[in-house]
Design a protein around this motif. Structure first.
Motif, mmCIF file in Angstrom:
data_model
loop_
_atom_site.group_PDB
_atom_site.id
_atom_site.type_symbol
_atom_site.label_atom_id
_atom_site.label_comp_id
_atom_site.label_asym_id
_atom_site.label_seq_id
_atom_site.Cartn_x
_atom_site.Cartn_y
_atom_site.Cartn_z
ATOM 1 N N LEU A 40 46.958 35.032 43.550
ATOM 2 C CA LEU A 40 47.335 33.930 44.442
ATOM 3 C C LEU A 40 47.882 34.444 45.767
ATOM 4 O O LEU A 40 47.663 33.838 46.815
ATOM 5 C CB LEU A 40 48.369 33.025 43.766
ATOM 6 C CG LEU A 40 47.845 32.149 42.636
ATOM 7 C CD1 LEU A 40 48.995 31.472 41.907
ATOM 8 C CD2 LEU A 40 46.845 31.124 43.146
ATOM 9 N N ASN A 41 48.565 35.561 45.733
ATOM 10 C CA ASN A 41 49.117 36.132 46.960
ATOM 11 C C ASN A 41 48.042 36.575 47.941
ATOM 12 O O ASN A 41 48.288 36.611 49.149
ATOM 13 C CB ASN A 41 50.047 37.300 46.630
ATOM 14 C CG ASN A 41 51.408 36.836 46.182
ATOM 15 O OD1 ASN A 41 51.933 35.830 46.654
ATOM 16 N ND2 ASN A 41 52.005 37.575 45.249
ATOM 17 N N VAL A 42 46.853 36.893 47.461
ATOM 18 C CA VAL A 42 45.779 37.342 48.346
ATOM 19 C C VAL A 42 45.482 36.288 49.412
ATOM 20 O O VAL A 42 45.290 36.613 50.588
ATOM 21 C CB VAL A 42 44.506 37.714 47.551
ATOM 22 C CG1 VAL A 42 43.334 37.989 48.487
ATOM 23 C CG2 VAL A 42 44.768 38.926 46.660
ATOM 24 N N GLU A 45 48.090 36.644 51.984
ATOM 25 C CA GLU A 45 47.941 37.910 52.710
ATOM 26 C C GLU A 45 46.881 37.763 53.798
ATOM 27 O O GLU A 45 47.031 38.313 54.894
ATOM 28 C CB GLU A 45 47.539 39.031 51.741
ATOM 29 C CG GLU A 45 48.628 39.438 50.782
ATOM 30 C CD GLU A 45 48.135 40.319 49.650
ATOM 31 O OE1 GLU A 45 48.978 40.756 48.857
ATOM 32 O OE2 GLU A 45 46.908 40.577 49.548
ATOM 33 N N MET A 46 45.832 37.012 53.509
ATOM 34 C CA MET A 46 44.773 36.796 54.498
ATOM 35 C C MET A 46 45.255 35.948 55.672
ATOM 36 O O MET A 46 44.707 36.046 56.759
ATOM 37 C CB MET A 46 43.561 36.154 53.841
ATOM 38 C CG MET A 46 42.818 37.080 52.928
ATOM 39 S SD MET A 46 41.412 36.228 52.214
ATOM 40 C CE MET A 46 40.650 37.566 51.320
ATOM 41 N N ARG A 54 38.268 41.618 57.633
ATOM 42 C CA ARG A 54 37.593 40.348 57.895
ATOM 43 C C ARG A 54 36.092 40.529 57.686
ATOM 44 O O ARG A 54 35.546 41.579 57.997
ATOM 45 C CB ARG A 54 37.875 39.892 59.323
ATOM 46 C CG ARG A 54 39.332 39.523 59.524
ATOM 47 C CD ARG A 54 39.558 38.913 60.898
ATOM 48 N NE ARG A 54 40.939 38.501 61.030
ATOM 49 C CZ ARG A 54 41.384 37.287 60.704
ATOM 50 N NH1 ARG A 54 40.546 36.390 60.262
ATOM 51 N NH2 ARG A 54 42.661 36.983 60.826
ATOM 52 N N PRO A 55 35.444 39.492 57.178
ATOM 53 C CA PRO A 55 33.991 39.592 57.018
ATOM 54 C C PRO A 55 33.306 39.623 58.388
ATOM 55 O O PRO A 55 33.812 39.056 59.357
ATOM 56 C CB PRO A 55 33.628 38.321 56.249
ATOM 57 C CG PRO A 55 34.768 37.391 56.430
ATOM 58 C CD PRO A 55 35.979 38.223 56.722
ATOM 59 N N PRO A 85 35.460 39.421 45.703
ATOM 60 C CA PRO A 85 35.938 40.728 45.244
ATOM 61 C C PRO A 85 37.397 41.041 45.620
ATOM 62 O O PRO A 85 38.126 41.619 44.817
ATOM 63 C CB PRO A 85 34.986 41.724 45.916
ATOM 64 C CG PRO A 85 33.757 40.933 46.202
ATOM 65 C CD PRO A 85 34.202 39.523 46.436
ATOM 66 N N GLN A 86 37.835 40.645 46.815
ATOM 67 C CA GLN A 86 39.202 40.970 47.225
ATOM 68 C C GLN A 86 40.253 40.217 46.410
ATOM 69 O O GLN A 86 41.419 40.572 46.419
ATOM 70 C CB GLN A 86 39.408 40.769 48.727
ATOM 71 C CG GLN A 86 39.195 39.369 49.219
ATOM 72 C CD GLN A 86 37.776 39.121 49.679
ATOM 73 O OE1 GLN A 86 36.816 39.563 49.072
ATOM 74 N NE2 GLN A 86 37.627 38.388 50.773
#
Length: 150
Positions: A40-42, A45-46, A54-55, A85-86
């Protein structure tokens, strides 16, 4: 859908998180509770850190066309759905650290408020409305908190 920018709704999410324990078992899926909190933190973080690449323009275009609506609409996520994946957390995480980080991110998001997020650029989807930001934040949190029975 509840609103992460609303103080009462944010506090309700935090109470649910505080009901988790390191030994809380998932009702479906493979993540431990600490891995789920890190997962959930991801999202945050973004938003708040430059931790994830970044893509490129092509990938971002594909994400906008194929994934964005599923993430920002109000339809709940299905159990055992695929994730980027991230967001896959394979290693052990510290429960208290991840829990504390998540609560801080929720509080920061609520305090910044809806107007801060209106038109804000998403890491993967381009500019989003504050409603789309809310839907993305809330339904992801709600989905995984339900996964762990809180």
């Amino acid at each position: 859908m509840k609103n992460v920018f609303n103080q009462v709704d944010a506090e309700t999410l935090i109470r649910r998180i505080n009901n988790l324990r390191p030994e809380t078992k998932q009702l479906w899926g493979k993540m431990s509770v600490a891995q789920m909190l890190a997962h959930l933190n991801v999202t945050y973080e973004m938003v708040y850190e430059e931790k994830h690449p970044r893509p490129n323009a092509f990938v971002k275009f594909i994400l906008r066309k194929l994934v964005k609506n599923k993430v920002v609409n109000e339809t709940p996520f299905k159990q055992n759905g695929r994730t980027a994946p991230q967001f896959i957390i394979n290693n052990d995480k510290d429960f208290e650290t991840e829990k504390s980080r998540l609560i801080s991110y929720i509080q920061k998001t609520q305090q910044l408020g809806q107007s801060h997020f209106e038109g804000q650029e998403s890491h993967s989807f381009g500019p989003l409305t504050s409603r789309e930001w809310n839907n993305m934040f809330y339904k992801h949190l709600d989905h995984h908190l339900k996964q762990f029975g809180v």
